[in-house]
Every structure is written in structure tokens, then in C-alpha cells.
Motif scaffolding. Structure first.
Motif, mmCIF file in Angstrom:
data_model
loop_
_atom_site.group_PDB
_atom_site.id
_atom_site.type_symbol
_atom_site.label_atom_id
_atom_site.label_comp_id
_atom_site.label_asym_id
_atom_site.label_seq_id
_atom_site.Cartn_x
_atom_site.Cartn_y
_atom_site.Cartn_z
ATOM 1 N N GLU A 27 38.685 39.839 42.481
ATOM 2 C CA GLU A 27 37.618 40.092 41.514
ATOM 3 C C GLU A 27 36.853 41.357 41.869
ATOM 4 O O GLU A 27 36.545 42.186 41.000
ATOM 5 C CB GLU A 27 36.677 38.893 41.491
ATOM 6 N N LEU A 78 38.868 44.387 41.064
ATOM 7 C CA LEU A 78 38.815 44.683 39.626
ATOM 8 C C LEU A 78 37.479 45.322 39.253
ATOM 9 O O LEU A 78 37.436 46.277 38.478
ATOM 10 C CB LEU A 78 39.044 43.400 38.814
ATOM 11 N N GLN A 133 36.885 48.916 37.568
ATOM 12 C CA GLN A 133 36.108 49.119 36.347
ATOM 13 C C GLN A 133 35.064 50.214 36.547
ATOM 14 O O GLN A 133 34.908 51.098 35.703
ATOM 15 C CB GLN A 133 35.450 47.794 35.939
ATOM 16 N N TYR A 168 38.578 36.398 34.878
ATOM 17 C CA TYR A 168 37.869 37.667 34.945
ATOM 18 C C TYR A 168 37.413 38.063 33.550
ATOM 19 O O TYR A 168 38.092 37.785 32.560
ATOM 20 C CB TYR A 168 38.787 38.743 35.538
ATOM 21 N N LEU A 191 37.937 43.918 31.772
ATOM 22 C CA LEU A 191 39.362 44.198 31.819
ATOM 23 C C LEU A 191 39.736 45.218 30.741
ATOM 24 O O LEU A 191 40.533 46.137 30.975
ATOM 25 C CB LEU A 191 40.145 42.893 31.618
ATOM 26 N N ILE A 236 38.902 48.657 31.858
ATOM 27 C CA ILE A 236 39.926 49.221 32.745
ATOM 28 C C ILE A 236 41.109 49.711 31.919
ATOM 29 O O ILE A 236 41.624 50.819 32.122
ATOM 30 C CB ILE A 236 40.392 48.162 33.781
#
Lengths: 305, 345
Positions: A8, A11, A15, A140, A145, A148
Motif C-alpha cells: 500500500e 502504491l 501515486q 486500494y 490507482l 497512477i
């Protein structure tokens, strides 16, 4: 420390890195092509967010707001380039720093005048609310997401633009030898305006998408601006590849450092002390990284000259 | 000396050996004007304006420091707030420990702080000189935009450290309950404090004047204008620039210590990049590389800030417009306007 936490945080770091890339690519293009150091780049980020929030609030459509926000940021970029920036291209860095510092003051206070001092709110669009499940039992945020994913698309788009199109060819030529491409009959003034508008639009895109995660307020562009400068300096000013690598590096180091620095320190000192030292050091981490890289590579990782 | 010789002798100009020059009289006027204004304000009982004059003197002193690096040495430091803030924190932390009677930094063998300005100043000069040495040593390996950005990065490190380090107030800052003291004089008296600031300002102006009139100053000017030529003459430009950067840091640090005492408060705003930007603005407003430019710039900037702030809530908007106008149309700054075009710096 579970796998889920680590994934997490990675990620989250990606981001942040994505958003920094949107800011840094514009900054680095403007510097590479025009030799201009633009402190007011964060103002385009703020402008994009404010326009998106306003349009979304009146029409109820986030995507329309996003489109208008990006276009508005690009349009403001065109105006600023036309009225002010072109007078600065052949000045020294000192004049550029001062003039764009003045622009920050004008934009920030101008936004206060128009929108007042209370922040605006922009919510995540219906389609991207909630979270998605990933392998290893990780859930998530769908929106993060998507950011990203958008960053990957923009990076690919920029790569294609710069390496495959005629405009990109001119941009690369402009980075190498400004006078020569002017002599070859390329309308350099229009090229400059286009590059500046592209950078401003990308900053507007970053501001608009982040506006839905944080509140939209005056000064929101400044921390991002400084981080974007760290990114382009680490990557090497003028290099898009450097901006990408630098953005991911800064995004990951900043995010992971904030979480794992205190956790690591806890293992060999009292918890309260570890927390305060950890948070102090982790907030300095990207600057320490930048200073270290510059100490050994004075032109950044991918810098020319 | 004929006036023609003077024109081409920057050392003589910098050392103030040219009695009739217009710049010289403008300089005198600026100093006399500031001191006169502070005294007038005091006798009219306007304490606000006395403190305003102290503020101008202190900010001008920080800008004199920056001018040494930026104006004379060509090093565009976007991180001088680091030294200014450090000086402020030295004064704040010293007073804090003296008040609580605890060892400095919580380390057992350290002294319990001090409320004596003289020892605070000494420590400030030492600490900010050391920080200047470290930052300068690393940053001078780079040039151009990279130099601007790496100095900014160091200042940001200090800023975030002060922000998240809870022992000395973190983002709330650190109050100084009682202004620190000097022997024989009452520092709580507004006009006295102004004179302390003004004397230190004059000393730093005198120091820059002497430095720029010396061999060192000539080497620094050449290190900025033509480093290769300086190296050919047998002088390595790097240590010359580093030395100027360190002195510049020390002056900015000392100004910071005074500023904390003026406000009886030190906060992270003294370390913020906005303040670094404002210092650059002041130096350029006054005229880059002009000895008294920082004083002219500080007077103009602080007065504009105060006046515009009283007229409109959005004063920074108008300040931005003025700055933009100065950069685009009035190169040479206020001193360039008042005293004619600058010498060859």
C-alpha cells in the motif's frame, strides 16, 4: 509489518511520484527549451484545481470540470508566456527567479480576491469511489490507482510526442540549439508558447486530480512546486527521463521514509523519541537525497553539460 | 586622483574613497534618514514606528549578508533563510534553556543557555559560519540553477527539521519571554534596541566595504566575472567564493538572532523559502552589487509592506506587481535609479 502495508505504501509512493512527474515534466521542458526557471509553475497547479472545483460544483460533472481545468491552466500559461515570460528568456536566472516569485504573489493573492480565503471542496467522481481488491488481500483506493494509471498514460504520451512527432522534433532541436532552429525557419516564438502551455496544462492536470484528494486552497501549489524542483534537479534539468526517474524516486523515498523511518527507529530507542526523530528526519529525507546526489553528480542523474 | 581614475578603480569606489560621488551621498542619506526616523518616532511616542525602524535595520543587515554572496560573488543563494533562522533559533534556544535552567539541547554537559546577547551573538556567528561552510562547500560544486536549487534544498531541510522537531516548539515556534540582555544598556527600551540593530548594521556595511576594497574583494569580483582568468592569475576561485559565502552566512545569522529578540519569538517562518525569496527581492530592489543597496531595498520593501498592508488586505498582489515592474522595466534597482548606473559589477 505486513505485506499489505508495504504494498500500500509503495502504491502511495507511486501515486505521489506520478503527480510529481506531471509537475516536473512541464518545469523541465520549459527549462530545457527556453532556459527559464519558473517558480510560478505551482500557480498553474492551483489554477487547474480551482477551475475544476468551480466547474464541477456548478455542473455536477467531474470530467467536464477536469477538462475545463486543464484547458484553463494551459490558457493562463499562454497568457503568462505572452505577456511576461518572453521578456525573461534572455535574462539571467536571478531576474527569472525574482519575476516568477512576483508572479506567485500575484496569483496567490489574486485567487484570494476571486475565491475568498475558505478552501473549495472537490469530491472524487462517482465512477472512481471505493476501492479495488488486489492480490495478497490488499484493497486500494480506486481513485489513487487511476491517478497512477493516468501518470503512465501521460508518460507514454509525452514520450511519443517528443520522440515521434514533428513538434517533438522541434522541441528537441530547441533544447540543443535555439538559434539554429530559428535560422531554419521554425517559428520559435510559437514553439515557446506551445511548450509553456503544455507544461502549464500538465500542472493543471496534476492540481485538478489532487484537488479531489486534498482541499483546494491558495498555496496548495507551493509544497508540490518545491518537491518538483527537487525532482528535476535530481533527474537533471531538461531531461524528461530524469524527471520520470526523479519523480518516482522522490515519491517513493518521501512516502516510505515517513512510514518506515519511525518504525525502524523504534527497534533501538524509546518509542516517543523514535517518533519525533523519525518524523523530523523523514521530512528532510528527499532534500538530503538531493544534496547527496548533487554533491557527487553536480548536473543530476541524467543532466547534460 | 582624477575622477576618471576613480571611475575605473572599483577598489577605490568600494572603499568609499570617492568623496563627491552621488552614491556616497545617497548612502549617507539612507543611514541618516533611518536613524532620524527612528529618533523622531521615539520622541513622538510612536513605538510602532521605532520597532519598524529596527525591523528595517535587521532585515537590511541580513540582506547585506546575502548581497556579499549574491551581488558581489554572483552566488544566487535561495537558502539564506537557513542562516537567518538558525541565528533566531540560537537566540531562542539559549533564552529557553536559561529560563528553564536546563542544559542546552538536553545534553548533560552543555551549559544552561544564556540571556547575554554577546555570548548569543558569538555562538550564532560560530554556528552559522559552520553551517555556511558545510552548505557552501557542497553547493559550490554546482553552478547556475543547480546552485539556486541546492541552497534552497538545504534551507528546506532546516525548515522541515524545525517544523517536526518538538523539543523547541515545532511548528508553533518558540517564544522568548524576556528579551536577551546586554551589559550597561536596557535592551527592552525600543530606541536602545534600534541603536543596537543599527550599529550592527553599520558594522556589517563597513565590513563589506572593507572586504570589497581589499585584495579579497577584487578576487571575489573576478571569481564571479571571470573565474578562468582568476585561476590563471594563480588564485583558485573556489575558496574565495566559499569564504565570501561563509561571511555572508555569519552576517545573515547574526541578523536572525537580533530579529528573534526584536519579536521575542522565533518560528519556522524565519526559515521558510518565502523569506529566502524576500531577501533576494530586497537585494535586487535595492540594486545588485551596490554596497548600500540592501539598506535601500529593505527600507523600500518594509515600508511598502506596511503601507500596502494598511491600505488593502491583498497587499501582496500589489507588491507582486511592483516587483514585476522592477524586474521588467527598472533594472538596477533603487540605487540604480537614485545614484545612476552601477559600476562594473
Amino acid at each position: 509489518m505486513t505485506v499489505a502495508l508495504i504494498v500500500e505504501q509503495i502504491l502511495n509512493g507511486l501515486q505521489l511520484g506520478t503527480m510529481l512527474f506531471l509537475m516536473a515534466s512541464g518545469l523541465t521542458l520549459v527549462f530545457g527549451v527556453m532556459g527559464l526557471i519558473n517558480l510560478a509553475h505551482g500557480s498553474f497547479y492551483m489554477a487547474g484545481a480551482f477551475v475544476t472545483a468551480t466547474v464541477t460544483a456548478t455542473t455536477g460533472n467531474f470530467w467536464l470540470g477536469l477538462l475545463v481545468g486543464v484547458l484553463a491552466a494551459a490558457a493562463i500559461g499562454v497568457i503568462v508566456e505572452f505577456v511576461i515570460m518572453r521578456r525573461l528568456y534572455d535574462r539571467g536566472h536571478l531576474d527569472q527567479v525574482l519575476a516568477t516569485f512576483a508572479l506567485i504573489l500575484i496569483f496567490s493573492e489574486g485567487t484570494y480576491m476571486i475565491f475568498g480565503s475558505s478552501p473549495l471542496f472537490l469530491s472524487v467522481p462517482q465512477e472512481l469511489r471505493g476501492s479495488v481488491s488486489l492480490p495478497f488481500d490488499i484493497s486500494y483506493s480506486r481513485y489513487r490507482l487511476a491517478i497512477i494509471g493516468m501518470g503512465v498514460l501521460v508518460a507514454i504520451g509525452l514520450y511519443l510526442l517528443i520522440s515521434k512527432t514533428r513538434l517533438g522534433m522541434r522541441i528537441r532541436a530547441g533544447e540543443n540549439d535555439r538559434e539554429m532552429i530559428g535560422a531554419l525557419g521554425v517559428d520559435i516564438k510559437t514553439l515557446y508558447t506551445l511548450v509553456f502551455a503544455l507544461g502549464a496544462g500538465l500542472a493543471g492536470l496534476a492540481g485538478s486530480t489532487i484537488g479531489a484528494l486534498q482541499s483546494v486552497r491558495v498555496g496548495m501549489g507551493e509544497p508540490v512546486l518545491i518537491m518538483a524542483f527537487v525532482v528535476i534537479v535530481i533527474g537533471g534539468i531538461g531531461s524528461i527521463k530524469g524527471a520520470l526517474v526523479g519523480a518516482l524516486l522522490v515519491g517513493l523515498v518521501d512516502t516510505l521514509g515517513r512510514i518506515f523511518m519511525p518504525l525502524t527507529l523504534v527497534s533501538f530507542m524509546p518509542a516517543s523519541q523514535a517518533m519525533s526523530i523519525g518524523s523530523a528526519v523523514s521530512s528532510m529525507l528527499i532534500y538530503i537525497m538531493m544534496a547527496t546526489i548533487l554533491a557527487f553528480r553536480p548536473h543530476g542523474l541524467f543532466g547534460s553539460k | 586622483m582624477t575622477s576618471l581614475q576613480n571611475r575605473f578603480n572599483p577598489q577605490a569606489l568600494a572603499a568609499g574613497l570617492v568623496p563627491q560621488s552621488r552614491e556616497h551621498w545617497i548612502n549617507v542619506l539612507l543611514v541618516v534618514g533611518l536613524v532620524g526616523a527612528a529618533m523622531l518616532a521615539h520622541f513622538l511616542g510612536e513605538r510602532f514606528y521605532v520597532n519598524l525602524a529596527s525591523r528595517i535595520a535587521i532585515i537590511a543587515m541580513a540582506a547585506v549578508g546575502l548581497n556579499l554572496a549574491l551581488g558581489f560573488g554572483g552566488m544566487v543563494s535561495f537558502g539564506h533563510a537557513a542562516f537567518f533562522g538558525l541565528g533566531g533559533y540560537v537566540a531562542g534556544i539559549s533564552a529557553y534553556h536559561a529560563f528553564n535552567m536546563t542544559p542546552v539541547l538536553g545534553i548533560g554537559f552543555m551549559p544552561e543557555g544564556s540571556t547575554q546577547m554577546l555570548s548569543i551573538w558569538l555562538v550564532t556567528l560560530l554556528v552559522s559560519g559552520l553551517l555556511g561552510l558545510v552548505i557552501g562547500k557542497i553547493s559550490l560544486g554546482t553552478s547556475g540553477v543547480y546552485f539556486i536549487m541546492i541552497t534552497l534544498a538545504f534551507a528546506q531541510m532546516m525548515y522541515y527539521f524545525a517544523n517536526s522537531w518538538p523539543a523547541y516548539g515545532g511548528e508553533d515556534g518558540l517564544p522568548i519571554y524576556l528579551r536577551n540582555e546586554l551589559p550597561l544598556v536596557d535592551t527592552n527600551h525600543n530606541l536602545t534596541f534600534f541603536f543596537i540593530a543599527a550599529i550592527l548594521l553599520l558594522i556589517s556595511l563597513w565590513l563589506s566595504q572593507r572586504l570589497m576594497g581589499s585584495r579579497f574583494g577584487a578576487a571575489l569580483t573576478m571569481a564571479h566575472l571571470n573565474p578562468v582568468r582568476l585561476a590563471t592569475a594563480g588564485i583558485d576561485p573556489r575558496p574565495v567564493k566559499l569564504m565570501a559565502f561563509v561571511i555572508s552566512a555569519m552576517i545573515a545569522g547574526l541578523a536572525g538572532a537580533l530579529y528573534a529578540d526584536l519579536n521575542r519569538f522565533v518560528g519556522t517562518n524565519m526559515l521558510s523559502w518565502h523569506f529566502s525569496g524576500e531577501l533576494i527581492v530586497i537585494v535586487i530592489l535595492g540594486g545588485v552589487g551596490r554596497l548600500y543597496g540592501p539598506l535601500a531595498g529593505a527600507i523600500l520593501f518594509v515600508l511598502m509592506e506596511t503601507w500596502l498592508g494598511g491600505v488593502t488586505q491583498y497587499w501582496q498582489f500589489w507588491l507582486g506587481l511592483v516587483l514585476l515592474g522592477v524586474v521588467l522595466f527598472a533594472r538596477g534597482g533603487l540605487m540604480g535609479f537614485l545614484a545612476g548606473r552601477s559600476k562594473d559589477v
